[in-house]
Scaffold this motif. Structure first.
Motif, PDB file in Angstrom:
ATOM      1  N   TRP A   4       0.834  -1.205   0.000  1.00  0.00           N
ATOM      2  CA  TRP A   4       0.000   0.000   0.000  1.00  0.00           C
ATOM      3  C   TRP A   4       0.870   1.256   0.000  1.00  0.00           C
ATOM      4  CZ3 TRP A   4      -4.589  -0.162  -1.663  1.00  0.00           C
ATOM      5  CH2 TRP A   4      -5.501  -1.175  -1.313  1.00  0.00           C
ATOM      6  N   TYR A   5       1.920   1.238   0.788  1.00  0.00           N
ATOM      7  CA  TYR A   5       2.772   2.415   0.947  1.00  0.00           C
ATOM      8  C   TYR A   5       3.499   2.755  -0.354  1.00  0.00           C
ATOM      9  CZ  TYR A   5       6.261   5.494   3.173  1.00  0.00           C
ATOM     10  OH  TYR A   5       7.049   6.557   3.536  1.00  0.00           O
ATOM     11  N   SER A   6       4.011   1.749  -1.038  1.00  0.00           N
ATOM     12  CA  SER A   6       4.773   1.974  -2.262  1.00  0.00           C
ATOM     13  C   SER A   6       3.886   2.148  -3.487  1.00  0.00           C
ATOM     14  CB  SER A   6       5.732   0.807  -2.507  1.00  0.00           C
ATOM     15  OG  SER A   6       5.011  -0.382  -2.793  1.00  0.00           O
ATOM     16  N   GLY A   7       2.687   1.608  -3.414  1.00  0.00           N
ATOM     17  CA  GLY A   7       1.794   1.673  -4.570  1.00  0.00           C
ATOM     18  C   GLY A   7       2.207   0.731  -5.679  1.00  0.00           C
ATOM     19  N   GLU A   8       3.086  -0.201  -5.389  1.00  0.00           N
ATOM     20  CA  GLU A   8       3.602  -1.125  -6.402  1.00  0.00           C
ATOM     21  C   GLU A   8       3.690  -2.535  -5.839  1.00  0.00           C
ATOM     22  OE1 GLU A   8       7.393   0.306  -7.522  1.00  0.00           O
ATOM     23  OE2 GLU A   8       6.640   2.083  -8.565  1.00  0.00           O
ATOM     24  N   GLU A   9       3.699  -3.504  -6.738  1.00  0.00           N
ATOM     25  CA  GLU A   9       3.942  -4.886  -6.338  1.00  0.00           C
ATOM     26  C   GLU A   9       5.364  -5.025  -5.839  1.00  0.00           C
ATOM     27  OE1 GLU A   9       4.127  -9.245  -8.517  1.00  0.00           O
ATOM     28  OE2 GLU A   9       2.623  -7.801  -9.171  1.00  0.00           O
ATOM     29  N   LEU A  10       5.556  -5.815  -4.808  1.00  0.00           N
ATOM     30  CA  LEU A  10       6.884  -6.040  -4.247  1.00  0.00           C
ATOM     31  C   LEU A  10       7.565  -7.211  -4.935  1.00  0.00           C
ATOM     32  CD1 LEU A  10       6.087  -5.772  -0.419  1.00  0.00           C
ATOM     33  CD2 LEU A  10       6.532  -3.933  -2.059  1.00  0.00           C
ATOM     34  N   VAL A  33      -7.190   4.241   1.506  1.00  0.00           N
ATOM     35  CA  VAL A  33      -5.739   4.168   1.375  1.00  0.00           C
ATOM     36  C   VAL A  33      -5.098   5.434   1.917  1.00  0.00           C
ATOM     37  CG1 VAL A  33      -3.815   4.025  -0.261  1.00  0.00           C
ATOM     38  CG2 VAL A  33      -5.863   2.621  -0.610  1.00  0.00           C
ATOM     39  N   GLU A  34      -5.688   6.574   1.592  1.00  0.00           N
ATOM     40  CA  GLU A  34      -5.136   7.848   2.035  1.00  0.00           C
ATOM     41  C   GLU A  34      -5.123   7.946   3.556  1.00  0.00           C
ATOM     42  OE1 GLU A  34      -6.291   7.995  -2.072  1.00  0.00           O
ATOM     43  OE2 GLU A  34      -7.469   7.476  -0.283  1.00  0.00           O
ATOM     44  N   GLU A  35      -6.210   7.515   4.184  1.00  0.00           N
ATOM     45  CA  GLU A  35      -6.289   7.552   5.639  1.00  0.00           C
ATOM     46  C   GLU A  35      -5.265   6.602   6.267  1.00  0.00           C
ATOM     47  OE1 GLU A  35     -11.006   8.641   6.310  1.00  0.00           O
ATOM     48  OE2 GLU A  35     -10.384   6.567   5.997  1.00  0.00           O
ATOM     49  N   LEU A  36      -5.084   5.442   5.657  1.00  0.00           N
ATOM     50  CA  LEU A  36      -4.103   4.482   6.168  1.00  0.00           C
ATOM     51  C   LEU A  36      -2.707   5.085   6.161  1.00  0.00           C
ATOM     52  CD1 LEU A  36      -3.122   1.637   7.009  1.00  0.00           C
ATOM     53  CD2 LEU A  36      -3.008   1.079   4.573  1.00  0.00           C
ATOM     54  N   LEU A  37      -2.330   5.670   5.050  1.00  0.00           N
ATOM     55  CA  LEU A  37      -0.978   6.200   4.918  1.00  0.00           C
ATOM     56  C   LEU A  37      -0.769   7.443   5.767  1.00  0.00           C
ATOM     57  CD1 LEU A  37      -0.377   5.682   1.088  1.00  0.00           C
ATOM     58  CD2 LEU A  37       0.150   4.157   2.992  1.00  0.00           C
ATOM     59  N   GLU A  38      -1.820   8.214   5.963  1.00  0.00           N
ATOM     60  CA  GLU A  38      -1.707   9.423   6.774  1.00  0.00           C
ATOM     61  C   GLU A  38      -1.495   9.112   8.252  1.00  0.00           C
ATOM     62  OE1 GLU A  38      -5.217  11.622   6.011  1.00  0.00           O
ATOM     63  OE2 GLU A  38      -4.622  12.266   3.990  1.00  0.00           O
ATOM     64  N   THR A  39      -1.916   7.941   8.681  1.00  0.00           N
ATOM     65  CA  THR A  39      -1.872   7.628  10.116  1.00  0.00           C
ATOM     66  C   THR A  39      -0.736   6.682  10.501  1.00  0.00           C
ATOM     67  OG1 THR A  39      -3.415   5.781   9.823  1.00  0.00           O
ATOM     68  CG2 THR A  39      -4.361   7.938  10.344  1.00  0.00           C
ATOM     69  N   LEU A  40       0.244   6.493   9.630  1.00  0.00           N
ATOM     70  CA  LEU A  40       1.330   5.561   9.948  1.00  0.00           C
ATOM     71  C   LEU A  40       2.079   5.965  11.207  1.00  0.00           C
ATOM     72  CD1 LEU A  40       2.956   4.559   6.542  1.00  0.00           C
ATOM     73  CD2 LEU A  40       1.238   3.372   7.891  1.00  0.00           C
ATOM     74  N   ASP A  41       2.254   7.262  11.431  1.00  0.00           N
ATOM     75  CA  ASP A  41       2.999   7.721  12.601  1.00  0.00           C
ATOM     76  C   ASP A  41       2.098   8.017  13.789  1.00  0.00           C
ATOM     77  OD1 ASP A  41       5.544   7.571  11.500  1.00  0.00           O
ATOM     78  OD2 ASP A  41       5.298   9.480  10.473  1.00  0.00           O
ATOM     79  N   GLU A  42       0.832   7.688  13.673  1.00  0.00           N
ATOM     80  CA  GLU A  42      -0.112   7.968  14.744  1.00  0.00           C
ATOM     81  C   GLU A  42      -0.686   6.654  15.269  1.00  0.00           C
ATOM     82  OE1 GLU A  42      -2.985  10.511  12.933  1.00  0.00           O
ATOM     83  OE2 GLU A  42      -1.485  11.915  12.182  1.00  0.00           O
ATOM     84  N   SER A  43      -1.512   6.756  16.293  1.00  0.00           N
ATOM     85  CA  SER A  43      -2.144   5.555  16.831  1.00  0.00           C
ATOM     86  C   SER A  43      -3.185   5.012  15.866  1.00  0.00           C
ATOM     87  CB  SER A  43      -2.784   5.868  18.186  1.00  0.00           C
ATOM     88  OG  SER A  43      -3.725   6.912  18.055  1.00  0.00           O
ATOM     89  N   GLY A  44      -3.860   5.903  15.127  1.00  0.00           N
ATOM     90  CA  GLY A  44      -4.814   5.690  14.022  1.00  0.00           C
ATOM     91  C   GLY A  44      -5.213   4.228  13.748  1.00  0.00           C
ATOM     92  N   GLU A  45      -5.029   3.722  12.624  1.00  0.00           N
ATOM     93  CA  GLU A  45      -5.563   2.431  12.162  1.00  0.00           C
ATOM     94  C   GLU A  45      -4.528   1.327  12.151  1.00  0.00           C
ATOM     95  OE1 GLU A  45      -8.724   1.975  11.779  1.00  0.00           O
ATOM     96  OE2 GLU A  45      -9.263   4.081  11.853  1.00  0.00           O
ATOM     97  N   ILE A  46      -3.423   1.596  12.517  1.00  0.00           N
ATOM     98  CA  ILE A  46      -2.359   0.566  12.676  1.00  0.00           C
ATOM     99  C   ILE A  46      -2.397   0.070  14.110  1.00  0.00           C
ATOM    100  CG2 ILE A  46       0.111   0.041  12.631  1.00  0.00           C
ATOM    101  CD1 ILE A  46      -1.002   0.518   9.899  1.00  0.00           C
TER     102      ILE A  46
END
Length: 507
Positions: free
Chosen positions: A69-75, A353-366
């Motif tokens: 999700w973070y890279s937007g590409e297949e690993l 996706v936007e909400e997921l990536l925005e909250t990586l450094d927060e308690s948020g959805e992770i």
């Protein structure tokens, strides 16, 4: 309550025995020898010449999903999933890094903090039998040491200090992973061809209790020593230690502000150098700080270091695809932090996706379940000839590497770790005149030999120095605390041959 407890214990024992039996029964069928359709592997019937083991320390599949999700590409790893690896150690369902590394380096379970030595037996899991375990505290041969005896080149790459647990288990033997003094000395004298990591401080005479300058020792052994990305990239061949930081290297998200190479570039350069050996090579690459990010519950740190590691995997697979005789095995040593995409919060089904990536450094959805390790199975990714498919114990990873290279780990232990008391009963002592530099002294017939602990050299009383196939290992807690010391078989052979020649000259 007593009956219930007894019932649970019996159930665990039965389950453990059954699981062991199933694992033993299925092991021979796990190595994929079919046509490997849709696996990116067209080399299943070809000989394995090289093995690259890659460890994204401290993670599981959730970081792979988040990284995508973070890279937007297949690993790179997305096309390589082939199974799972169990991770428990000798004295806990949840493993420590040193014990986990020992398992996949030596094929043996051991105790927390032990580095490639046998486990203590007074606190084994109830599903394990002491009679089936390696002898407590004695050194265990590693796949790197076995590959070296087979004439193959060897290498270690990490983003931690080189003396950290995972790289250490391949080239050192101590009963505490925190014993950096002995660990790094053994690593220097174990003659690994290519070493790229952090940890220069631990080589310096000013830090070391024994006052030894290990950088000078590397120079005497013919190693090149580099400290920056540019210096590394200029290398073309030869033996090399690259120490790119005084302690650990920088997290990937901070690396641009340094002169440190990426883990992908270290991997590529190590492969470039090691592949020049006509006999083949063994390389271990660790993405060390994925684990540290998990301990810190820091999703951004974790995902960026994991993506950097994925680029290193791509470099390895690119080589393997062109070479056709290289097996790439990728698996974490354990999971750390128990990260999940999602928490107990409300509205979890409308996460964007936007909400997921925005909250990586927060308690948020992770979500995180721990600041430590967790005990679940971890993913296995692989590429190359006869790659493994299925559920494996971590010890089976070492067994497979040894099988691929055509040696038995027990035979390597017999070659490298001879109990001095068995070879020269009553004819030895440890000279501790310099407590920081103990020396084994063997008096055999009319010969006296000195073998410094942690080194690979023997000096016989006529002044001749003999280079050995491995290092001298002192295990003070072995034999119920009486201590044992181990030397390579070639040291035994050389000393006895010298004495025989001397006796023949008298006749």
């Amino acid at each position: 309550m007593n009956f219930l407890f007894a019932f649970i214990v019996v159930g665990l024992l039965v389950f453990g025995s059954a699981a062991s039996a199933v694992a033993g029964k299925n092991t021979d069928n796990k190595w994929n020898d079919d046509e490997n359709k849709n696996t990116g592997n067209a080399y299943s019937n070809k000989e394995i010449k090289n093995v690259i083991v890659m460890v994204p320390d401290g993670c599981d599949q959730d970081i792979q999903t988040l990284a995508r999700w973070y890279s937007g590409e297949e690993l790179q790893l997305d096309s390589m999933y082939t199974g799972m690896v169990s991770t428990y150690m000798a004295n806990s369902v949840i493993t420590g890094s040193a014990a986990a590394g020992t398992a996949f380096a030596t094929g043996e379970k051991t105790t927390v903090r032990f580095v490639s030595v046998g486990p203590r037996t007074d606190d084994l899991l109830t599903t394990l039998d002491a009679e089936d375990m390696a002898e407590p505290y004695v050194p265990l041969a590693t796949v790197l040491e076995g590959a070296k005896l087979e004439g193959k080149a060897t290498g270690l790459v990490a983003t931690s200090e080189i003396s950290h647990a995972t790289p250490a288990v391949f080239a050192a033997h101590v009963d505490d992973r925190g014993n950096y003094h002995d660990i790094i000395e053994q690593m220097v004298y174990n003659d690994v061809d290519v070493v790229f990591a952090g940890g220069k401080t631990f080589l310096s005479e000013s830090w070391r209790a024994d006052g030894e300058d290990l950088i000078a020792a590397l120079d005497e052994k013919g190693y090149q020593f580099v400290e920056t990305e540019d210096e590394m990239m200029d290398l073309g061949s030869g033996k090399v230690w690259g120490m790119f930081a005084e302690t650990s290297m920088s997290p990937e998200m901070d690396r641009e502000d340094t002169e440190e190479p990426s883990i992908a570039d270290m991997t590529s350069k190590a492969i470039e150098i090691l592949s020049q050996d006509q006999e083949g090579f063994f390389l271990m690459v660790e993405g060390s700080q994925v684990d540290w990010a998990g301990h810190a519950n820091n999703a951004t740190y974790m995902v960026t270091d994991f993506l950097a590691f994925d680029e290193a995997v791509e470099a390895a697979v690119d080589f393997a695809e062109e070479d056709g005789h290289t097996l790439v095995l990728v698996f974490p040593d354990h999971n750390t932090g128990g990260m999940t995409i999602g928490t107990n919060g409300q509205g979890y089904t409308d996460l964007t996706v936007e909400e997921l990536l925005e909250t990586l450094d927060e308690s948020g959805e992770i979500g995180w379940t721990s600041g430590g390790h967790t005990g679940g199975d971890v993913p296995l990714w692989s590429y190359g000839p006869n790659r493994p498919i299925g559920l494996f114990d971590n010890t089976e990873m070492a067994t497979y590497v040894a099988d691929a290279f055509g040696f038995e780990l027990d035979d390597v232990s017999d070659e490298l770790f001879v109990d001095v008391e068995e070879a020269f009963p009553g004819m030895w002592e440890i000279d501790t005149t310099d407590a920081a530099n103990p020396v084994l002294v063997i008096t055999y017939e009319e010969k006296v030999a000195e073998l410094p602990v942690n080194k690979d050299v023997m000096t016989i009383d006529d002044g001749e120095e003999i280079d050995l196939e491995g290092v001298v290992v002192y295990a003070p807690k072995a034999d119920d605390g009486n201590g044992k010391i181990f030397i390579p078989q070639d040291a035994v052979d050389a000393l006895k041959e010298k004495q025989t020649k001397k006796e023949n000259m008298k006749k």
